[in-house]
Motif scaffolding. Structure first.
Motif, short mmCIF file in Angstrom:
data_model
loop_
_atom_site.label_atom_id
_atom_site.label_comp_id
_atom_site.label_asym_id
_atom_site.label_seq_id
_atom_site.Cartn_x
_atom_site.Cartn_y
_atom_site.Cartn_z
N ALA A 34 -6.93 2.56 -4.18
CA ALA A 34 -8.08 3.60 -5.00
C ALA A 34 -8.86 3.47 -5.57
O ALA A 34 -9.64 3.66 -6.41
CB ALA A 34 -7.52 4.77 -5.24
N GLY A 35 -8.31 1.72 -7.16
CA GLY A 35 -8.92 1.33 -8.16
C GLY A 35 -8.46 2.73 -8.72
O GLY A 35 -9.63 2.59 -9.77
N VAL A 109 -9.41 9.65 -4.64
CA VAL A 109 -8.63 10.68 -3.89
C VAL A 109 -7.29 9.64 -2.47
O VAL A 109 -7.99 8.30 -2.78
CB VAL A 109 -9.68 11.26 -2.91
N ILE A 110 -6.54 10.75 -3.34
CA ILE A 110 -5.00 9.57 -2.82
C ILE A 110 -4.08 10.30 -1.51
O ILE A 110 -4.58 11.92 -2.38
CB ILE A 110 -4.01 9.11 -3.61
N ARG A 133 -16.95 11.16 -5.93
CA ARG A 133 -18.16 10.52 -6.53
C ARG A 133 -18.82 8.85 -5.94
O ARG A 133 -17.78 8.41 -5.29
CB ARG A 133 -17.97 10.17 -7.77
N SER A 134 -20.03 8.55 -6.24
CA SER A 134 -21.00 7.89 -5.71
C SER A 134 -19.74 6.25 -5.65
O SER A 134 -19.09 5.98 -6.51
CB SER A 134 -21.78 7.50 -6.07
N GLY A 135 -19.55 5.74 -4.51
CA GLY A 135 -18.71 4.93 -4.45
C GLY A 135 -16.97 5.04 -5.41
O GLY A 135 -16.22 4.21 -5.82
N GLY A 136 -16.84 6.27 -4.90
CA GLY A 136 -15.22 6.43 -5.44
C GLY A 136 -14.47 6.23 -4.12
O GLY A 136 -14.63 5.59 -3.54
N GLY A 137 -12.67 5.92 -4.79
CA GLY A 137 -12.08 5.11 -3.73
C GLY A 137 -10.98 6.20 -3.57
O GLY A 137 -10.82 7.01 -3.74
N LEU A 138 -10.87 5.59 -1.68
CA LEU A 138 -9.77 6.97 -1.48
C LEU A 138 -8.86 5.94 -0.84
O LEU A 138 -9.16 4.56 0.22
CB LEU A 138 -10.68 7.88 0.25
#
Ligand code: SAM
Length: 274
Positions: A34-35, A109-110, A133-138
């Motif tokens: 998820a970074g 988000v996990i 958010r833009s580019g956020g990790g799931l």
């Protein structure tokens, strides 16, 4: 559905440290996928007792924030108790397919073993992407194939054999509903994510004995706990005998413990960039 999970919340609370220890390396891989880093705002969906989110809280530190959410209020109450001492952690009750948050609120988000219970997994991913958010990790963790997770599959098999029907029934979402890399990948892509990856991580399960394993697993598996509780004691006993004899075949001894094979999938992707 949430009634079923509310009922097993005490079992999850009693076993929460065991579950977190069992899944610790896989959970670190989930947070990596998820970074998640220092200062991030993180949402955990279907959090149960919140083990993955609490691990994330250590990563984001005091400048970040973590919301532990679940649609079963009793599970959220367990998560809130476990989050005492983490000022950056809050809790919320909502369904993963209707997140109570504005758009673009979270860096990551996990979800650990929650997406497989969504009636519409791709729709749930879309909803998670909305709050990123833009580019956020799931990143989501699901159980790999039933044959690679006999610690759970055997109990389900024993119940199914007792009644001569598959358990859980094929139309009911269960722990193995997203057990295939290609399926997880397509759900994430259909949910609108880019840069999608899926990896398998080994999660061997340790127990003091086969008997200790049998006593623990039904406390955790929601549909199973409900089904077993409704059975006559002699039927439960027959299932226990069948499951324990099959377990002796697939587990191996390691020191004074028995170890069952286990394997999860970790799927991840990024929200579209503006
Ligand atoms: C197998 S438990 C996993 C708990 C936790 N994530 C963990 O790994 O320790 C599944 C959790 O998903 C939650 N859940 C099931 N369906 C849900 C839904 N539609 N929305 C939110 N949570 C859900 C249950 O209440 C339960 O806490």
């Amino acid at each position: 559905m949430s009634d079923m999970w509310n009922n097993v919340a005490p079992g999850w609370e009693a076993n929460a440290d065991f579950v977190d220890e069992h899944l610790a390396p896989a959970t670190d891989a989930l947070l990596d996928a998820a970074g998640i880093g220092e200062g991030d705002a993180v949402l955990e969906l279907a959090a149960g007792p919140g083990g993955a989110g609490l691990r994330a809280a250590q990563r984001v530190g005091p400048s970040g924030s973590v919301v532990l959410s679940d649609d079963a209020p009793e599970m959220v109450a367990v998560a809130a108790r476990r989050a005492l001492g983490y000022p950056q952690v809050s809790t919320a009750v909502f369904d993963q397919s209707r997140i109570l948050a504005e758009d673009a609120q979270f860096d990551a988000v996990i979800s650990r073993h929650g997406l497989m219970f969504a009636e519409d997994p791709a729709g749930a991913v879309k909803e998670a992407a909305r709050v990123l958010r833009s580019g956020g990790g799931l990143a989501v963790m699901t159980w790999g194939p039933r044959s690679m997770n006999p610690w759970l599959g055997l109990v389900l098999d024993a119940v199914g054999e007792q009644f001569g029907v598959p358990f859980p029934p094929p139309h009911v979402r269960g722990p193995f509903s997203l057990d295939d890399s290609a399926l997880v990948s397509s759900v994430l892509e259909e949910g609108g994510l880019g840069d999608v990856h899926v990896e398998a991580v080994e999660t061997p399960m340790h127990a003091a004995s086969v008997q200790a394993w049998w006593e623990r697993v039904p406390q955790l598996a929601g549909p199973l706990a409900t089904a077993l509780a409704a059975m006559e004691p002699d039927v439960r006993e027959q299932i226990a005998r069948r499951a324990q004899s099959a377990a002796a075949e697939v587990s191996r001894e390691e020191g004074d413990q028995v170890v069952f094979p286990g394997s999860v999938l970790i799927g991840s992707g990024r929200a579209p960039r503006d």
